[in-house]
Design an enzyme around this catalytic site. Structure first.
Site, PDB file in Angstrom:
ATOM      1  N   ALA A  77       0.862  -1.189   0.000  1.00 62.24           N
ATOM      2  CA  ALA A  77       0.000   0.000   0.000  1.00 62.24           C
ATOM      3  C   ALA A  77       0.890   1.228   0.000  1.00 62.24           C
ATOM      4  O   ALA A  77       2.111   1.139   0.171  1.00 62.24           O
ATOM      5  CB  ALA A  77      -0.922   0.006   1.219  1.00 62.24           C
ATOM      6  N   LYS A  78       0.296   2.384  -0.180  1.00 65.03           N
ATOM      7  CA  LYS A  78       1.043   3.641  -0.114  1.00 65.03           C
ATOM      8  C   LYS A  78       0.074   4.787   0.110  1.00 65.03           C
ATOM      9  O   LYS A  78      -1.066   4.767  -0.367  1.00 65.03           O
ATOM     10  CB  LYS A  78       1.817   3.894  -1.413  1.00 65.03           C
ATOM     11  CG  LYS A  78       3.031   4.782  -1.238  1.00 65.03           C
ATOM     12  CD  LYS A  78       4.169   4.013  -0.564  1.00 65.03           C
ATOM     13  CE  LYS A  78       5.438   4.855  -0.471  1.00 65.03           C
ATOM     14  NZ  LYS A  78       6.554   4.083   0.094  1.00 65.03           N
ATOM     15  N   GLY A  79       0.565   5.792   0.839  1.00 69.26           N
ATOM     16  CA  GLY A  79      -0.201   7.018   1.018  1.00 69.26           C
ATOM     17  C   GLY A  79       0.573   8.194   0.470  1.00 69.26           C
ATOM     18  O   GLY A  79       1.806   8.168   0.408  1.00 69.26           O
TER      19      GLY A  79
END
Length: 396
Positions: A77-79
């Site tokens: 995932a990544k933000g």
């Protein structure tokens, strides 16, 4: 390439700025990936980074690995937040973003520092946003949560030469990637020249480990431009003169050090280029200036695919980010799950042996298949992902 499990865009009600979260894949119900803050951050960028995290996790999982290994990979995932981290509104924006993302952080997204943010800042904002921790979603997977959290906290408290261990392990992994490539090519460390873009956490630690191994750093670039010296820069002096954003105070430069334009690092007369700052640094327009034999991607996605093709065609080897800069993420989990303790020498030894084995495997696969190291890394990840899905579940 599959579509991500989830992609969302958040708009801050006070500033109108946007933030993004992309969950590429869940493994055992959890995904891992940092949070970056930079002006111009886009959902497409975050999606690419999330996919990269899936591959990093897969590449550090050995299906035939040591039976005592406790670290089992997570999903990716990544933000991202579209804001300059130096902006006066940046911290408040970070807190509001984490408050909005709180249900996801609590349930399945473990996150931490990335470009533009430090772990201390993420931790402080997470607490203000009402979170127990930025990695609390992984706690239910631990055998002994209290002991694991204590071990990770102890590891984060360790300092080596005045610098936090957490700020050094990633650069140790990048340096080991460089050394593995040199060893396979039979190139001696002494006399090998390096240029780096970025002297922040990753770039600074990489420069330190490489110079201590005998390589010579002849150029470094920060937001003010490139500092160059063909006889070698005093890396320790430059590192000591950095501000919180990795910008070097030019007052420490020696008589032989020259100040050059920002992109001068790219065409430096070196064997190894280490882009350790922004994404998309090397494109079709500037790739022809590269004379180095190796580009080692300490940053995420610094070489555009359209640039990598002509680079490869003229013999420049690109060691991909999904391999090169994966040690920080892996160190978190090796420590939390208990494969290593809160000990600097043990951490460095584990990073070195793991990264050397991984880079060697990728380069061997590239040679055997007649492909680039990136294609080889993706192929290795593709081999492992179905095994991970079969053993631990595949939610997408």
């Amino acid at each position: 390439m599959h579509a991500p499990l989830m992609s969302l865009t958040w708009t801050d009600h006070l500033t109108g700025r946007r933030g993004f979260l992309v969950v590429d894949r869940l493994v055992r119900g959890v995904a891992s990936g940092g949070l970056r803050m930079r002006p111009g951050c886009t959902p497409e960028e975050v999606a690419g980074l999330a996919r990269g995290m899936t591959m990093k996790e897969a590449l550090h999982y050995d299906p035939e690995g040591h039976p005592a290994s406790r670290y089992i990979p997570l999903g990716g995932a990544k933000g991202g937040i579209d804001c300059d981290p130096r902006d006066p509104d940046a911290y408040g924006l970070l807190v509001r973003y984490l408050r909005a993302m709180r249900p996801y952080v609590e349930s399945f997204w473990t996150t931490g520092e990335d470009l533009g943010l430090t772990q201390d800042l993420v931790d402080r904002a997470a607490a203000e946003a009402g979170l127990v921790s930025s990695i609390q979603a992984v706690y239910p997977l631990l055998d002994d949560e209290a002991e694991a959290r204590r071990r990770l906290a102890d590891a984060f408290a360790l300092r080596v030469d005045g610098i936090g261990l957490d700020e050094l392990v990633g650069g140790c992994g990048v340096a080991e990637s460089v050394l593995t490539a040199l060893d396979r090519a039979g190139v001696p460390y002494s006399g090998t020249r390096v240029a780096l873009q970025g002297l922040g956490t990753m770039g600074g630690a990489t420069a330190r480990f490489l110079t201590r191994t005998g390589l010579t750093v002849v150029a470094v670039a920060d937001i003010k431009g490139t500092i160059s010296n063909p006889d070698g820069l005093d890396v320790e002096e430059l590192l000591a003169a950095r501000d919180a954003y990795g910008t070097v105070d030019r007052a420490v430069l020696r008589p032989g050090d020259r100040e050059l334009p920002g992109e001068a690092w790219l065409s430096a007369d070196v064997e190894v280029l280490v882009p350790a700052a922004v994404s998309y640094a090397i494109d079709t327009g500037n790739q022809e200036r590269v004379t180095a034999r190796w580009i080692v991607e300490a940053a995420n996605m610094p070489v555009l695919p359209t640039a990598e093709e002509p680079l490869s065609a003229r013999g420049v080897t690109v060691l991909p980010d999904v391999v090169v800069n994966s040690a920080t993420n892996a160190w978190w989990w090796w420590t939390l799950f208990g494969d290593i303790g809160a000990d600097a020498e043990e951490a460095f030894a584990h990073v070195r042996s793991s990264m050397r084995a991984l880079v060697d495997r990728v380069l061997a696969r590239a040679e055997a298949d007649g492909t680039t190291p990136r294609t080889a890394a993706h192929a290795l990840a593709a081999d492992r992902l179905p095994v991970i899905a079969e053993r631990f579940g595949w939610y997408r």
